[in-house]
Design a protein around this motif. Structure first.
Motif, PDB file in Angstrom:
ATOM      1  N   ASP A  69       0.831  -1.191   0.000  1.00  0.00           N
ATOM      2  CA  ASP A  69       0.000   0.000   0.000  1.00  0.00           C
ATOM      3  C   ASP A  69       0.875   1.254   0.000  1.00  0.00           C
ATOM      4  O   ASP A  69       2.107   1.183  -0.013  1.00  0.00           O
ATOM      5  N   LEU A  70       0.233   2.390  -0.002  1.00  0.00           N
ATOM      6  CA  LEU A  70       0.935   3.670  -0.104  1.00  0.00           C
ATOM      7  C   LEU A  70       1.926   3.862   1.034  1.00  0.00           C
ATOM      8  O   LEU A  70       3.058   4.296   0.819  1.00  0.00           O
ATOM      9  N   SER A  75       7.426   4.261   2.917  1.00  0.00           N
ATOM     10  CA  SER A  75       8.453   3.838   3.870  1.00  0.00           C
ATOM     11  C   SER A  75       9.666   3.282   3.143  1.00  0.00           C
ATOM     12  O   SER A  75      10.816   3.585   3.492  1.00  0.00           O
ATOM     13  N   ALA A  76       9.437   2.481   2.109  1.00  0.00           N
ATOM     14  CA  ALA A  76      10.547   1.926   1.332  1.00  0.00           C
ATOM     15  C   ALA A  76      11.314   3.043   0.612  1.00  0.00           C
ATOM     16  O   ALA A  76      12.546   3.016   0.551  1.00  0.00           O
TER      17      ALA A  76
END
Length: 154
Positions: A69-70, A75-76
């Motif tokens: 998800d967004l 985060s990545a």
């Protein structure tokens, strides 16, 4: 009070597990209507058995992975940006060390003059320019890494 809640929860869980293991019987009433039940039906003739559906836990194990998800993608992206900043900062630090070390003339960097004095050779100045260019490029790379991280934050 908490012990009672635990016992009730345990009994409910046992009841659900027991229900999944029960066999469902197929009955035919005298009027021809088909009835499915897990207990005997009065006045009806048993005509077969039906195996219950598989447990929901087994069905969940076969669910394909969902797309991130967004929040996971963001985060990545932030993790990648932080790694890039760390690498760029390390590269800048190494370039600055090379520049500091390169200030001192190396053997062969001095040329003799007619009066017994010496002067620095052109290769010394070329090396200084290369070191300065490396520091500038590393600094620009670090600034770009910070810019990309700030974009990922927004």
């Amino acid at each position: 009070m908490t012990a009672i809640k635990g016992i009730v929860a345990l009994l409910l869980a046992a009841g659900v597990t027991g229900a999944q293991a029960q066999t469902i019987f197929k009955y035919q009433r005298p009027d021809g209507e088909i009835v499915y039940s897990d207990s005997p039906v009065k006045g009806a003739k048993r005509v077969g058995e039906v195996d219950p559906a598989p447990a929901p836990a087994a069905a969940q194990a076969e669910v394909p992975r969902r797309a991130p998800d967004l929040a996971e993608r963001r985060s990545a992206a932030l993790d990648d940006a932080d790694a890039r900043i760390k690498a760029a900062a390390q590269a800048l630090q190494e370039a600055e060390k090379r520049q500091q070390k390169g200030i001192e003339p190396m053997p062969g960097d001095r040329l003799g003059n007619a009066g017994g004095n010496s002067r620095l050779a052109p290769r010394y100045f070329s090396r200084q320019q290369d070191n300065a260019a490396d520091v500038d490029a590393a600094r620009a790379n670090l600034e770009e890494a910070y810019r990309l991280r700030n974009e990922a934050r927004d």
